[in-house]
Design an enzyme around this catalytic site. Structure first.
Site, mmCIF file in Angstrom:
data_model
loop_
_atom_site.group_PDB
_atom_site.id
_atom_site.type_symbol
_atom_site.label_atom_id
_atom_site.label_comp_id
_atom_site.label_asym_id
_atom_site.label_seq_id
_atom_site.Cartn_x
_atom_site.Cartn_y
_atom_site.Cartn_z
ATOM 1 C CG ASN A 64 -0.749 -0.293 2.476
ATOM 2 O OD1 ASN A 64 -0.304 -1.375 2.811
ATOM 3 N ND2 ASN A 64 -0.932 0.664 3.358
ATOM 4 C CG ASP A 65 -0.077 4.050 2.903
ATOM 5 O OD1 ASP A 65 -0.999 3.443 2.358
ATOM 6 O OD2 ASP A 65 -0.159 4.525 4.046
ATOM 7 C CD GLN A 117 2.971 0.881 5.735
ATOM 8 O OE1 GLN A 117 2.115 0.380 6.445
ATOM 9 N NE2 GLN A 117 4.196 1.120 6.169
ATOM 10 C CD1 TRP A 137 -2.725 -2.878 4.921
ATOM 11 C CD2 TRP A 137 -3.600 -3.791 6.760
ATOM 12 N NE1 TRP A 137 -2.287 -2.151 6.008
ATOM 13 C CE2 TRP A 137 -2.811 -2.684 7.143
ATOM 14 C CE3 TRP A 137 -4.243 -4.538 7.750
ATOM 15 C CZ2 TRP A 137 -2.668 -2.292 8.476
ATOM 16 C CZ3 TRP A 137 -4.096 -4.140 9.083
ATOM 17 C CH2 TRP A 137 -3.310 -3.030 9.431
ATOM 18 C CB SER A 148 2.582 5.436 6.364
ATOM 19 O OG SER A 148 2.154 4.475 5.432
#
Ligand code: FRU
Length: 490
Positions: free
Chosen positions: A43-44, A60, A68, A105
């Protein structure tokens, strides 16, 4: 969890292909020129930084599954922001430590010549000590610091104790994460994403002389709940994730992610009072795009990456063995009236093959088969007074469509509908990037829509462009080169 740090040794790609098997490399939904994790969930973007002649991008990643969870910091390096080499995982949870349940993050800065990460660690705690109040109420977030031990930024030394151990006194936060530090004349400042039930999301402002001892000042900016009764405060606007605060062209911009969207706000920052006064706002992207992070490239450009989310059910991406992609690097500027402007970084143009040009007359249609799902389309806007419609078809069925209707002052793409960006346009063009299941569209250098379309297949997909109005337009197209031979992006 502790063994996770060793799951992506160098060369990470060879191992990744062994782990991922052949399917991931043959999956035509998997982009070929967007950055991806070698496999599994990402992700991020985190902590982009230029160091000793290389761009470093962290992100991430869950090294163990394509869903996730168990967040680590993946790491990749590049000399051009387009071609990437996977590096070993940079941060992994430390058993028993404040990030035992995940390294969330954060950002990278260089302090006293040392690359330094500031990030959020999560740890299991009894519900009354939890800072994540999204119904699960079992994780405490603290802000952590790690310093580079080598010039390749592969080894990081974590400071054991958090640099910020609790949210501001008296504040019942809905969340407390994603630190974004910057330097001012009198020291370091840092925004941390947070929020309160019934009050709204906010970015909390801290100050420090050494990145290790932080004093809370006040909210840098705050918003209001959207009225939705939601268990997850991110859905109701009662929590802001991933604040990103920076200056570009002498103006200030704050980005934050909430309500499933990324908001940009521009305005004035009073550097004496350390308060940001918002003057203008908008959405950074109208599609599957979240939690972006920007940095200042060595030539002064503000470059941003965002997480391109999956829009298919979890069961499908878990089975595919990969989830999430990084957007193309996007260059941000702020226009005279405070409007955020965004275009793909020029480096992306190096992927172009031979140009194909065509003149499209009003009433006419161009239709062509796509041999590969790697294309860039570019066409002018604003010099014709009708509408241009770009469609992707499978067996003549429309599976994606973007219409820019100048006469009707509207941009439409699936469920998304927005007015055309108001004048002036920095570059009155429409640019569309197709890459496997990802389509990134840039409209007038001002609006962006990121789409996911999973049914496209090379040789079975047709591209159709049609035009109404009075004037012809020139369309340029390029096949784009993949950045790796096997969709593993190294
Ligand atoms: C945004 C986010 C951040 C958090 C990270 C965890 O997508 O929820 O707020 O730090 O992802 O993976």
């Amino acid at each position: 969890m502790g063994a996770a740090a060793s799951i992506l040794p160098t060369p990470a790609r060879a191992l990744a292909s062994a782990l991922a098997g052949p399917d991931i490399a043959r999956d035509s939904a998997r982009p070929e020129y967007h950055f991806l994790a070698p496999h599994n969930w990402m992700n991020d973007p985190n902590g982009p930084i230029w160091w000793r002649g290389k761009y470093h991008l962290f992100y991430q990643v869950n090294p163990h599954a394509a869903v996730w969870g168990d967040m680590h910091w993946g790491h990749a390096t590049s000399i051009d922001m387009v071609h990437w080499r996977h590096e070993p995982v940079a941060l992994a949870p430390t058993p028993g430590g404040p990030d035992s349940e995940g390294c969330f993050s954060g950002s990278a800065v260089v302090a006293e010549g040392v690359p330094t990460l500031l990030y959020t660690g999560v740890q299991n705690v009894p519900p009354e000590q939890a800072t994540i109040r999204d119904g699960s109420d079992k994780l405490r977030e603290t802000q952590l610091l790690a310093t580079a031990e080598d010039d390749s930024l592969r080894t990081w030394k974590k400071q054991v104790a958090p640099v910020i151990a609790t949210p501001p006194a008296g504040m019942a936060v809905t969340g407390f994460r994603d630190p974004c530090p910057w330097r001012e004349a009198d020291g370091w400042y840092m925004a941390v994403g947070a929020g309160e039930r019934g009050v709204g999301g906010c970015a909390l402002l801290y100050r420090s002389a050494d990145l290790r001892h932080w004093e809370y000042l006040h909210p840098l900016a705050s918003g209001k709940p959207n009225g939705l009764k939601a268990v997850n405060p991110c859905d109701s606007g009662e929590m802001w994730e991933c604040p990103d605060f920076f200056e570009v062209n002498g103006q200030h911009c704050l980005l934050y992610s909430s309500e499933g969207k990324v908001f940009w706000t521009t305005g004035e920052y009073d550097a004496r009072e350390h308060r940001f006064f918002e003057k203008r706002r908008g959405l950074l992207d109208h599609g599957a795009f979240y939690a972006p992070k920007s940095f200042r490239a060595p030539d002064g450009r503000r470059i941003l990456w965002g997480w391109i989310q999956e829009t298919r059910p979890e069961g499908e991406f878990a089975k595919a063995g990969w989830a999430g992609a990084m957007s193309l690097p996007r260059m941000l500027t702020i226009g005279k009236q405070g409007q955020l402007q965004m275009n793909p970084a020029a480096e992306v143009e190096q992927l172009r093959g031979a140009v194909e040009r065509a003149t499209l007359k009003p009433g006419a249609v161009i239709r062509q088969k796509l041999v590969e799902l790697r294309r860039e389309l570019l066409m002018p806007m604003g010099i014709f007074h009708g509408a241009v419609t770009v469609r992707l078809l499978i067996n003549r069925d429309k599976v994606w469509e973007l219409a820019v209707d100048v006469a009707g002052n509207a941009v439409r793409c699936g469920k998304v509908s927005l007015p055309l960006p108001s004048l002036p346009w920095p570059r009155p063009i429409l640019r569309i990037f197709l890459d496997g299941s990802v389509i990134e569209s840039f409209i007038g250098g001002r609006e962006a829509i990121t789409s996911r379309v999973y049914v496209l297949k090379p040789r079975e997909t047709e591209l159709e462009i049609s035009l109404t109005g009075k004037r012809s337009i020139e369309i340029s197209q390029w096949p784009l080169a993949p950045i790796s031979p096997d969709r593993l992006t190294t």
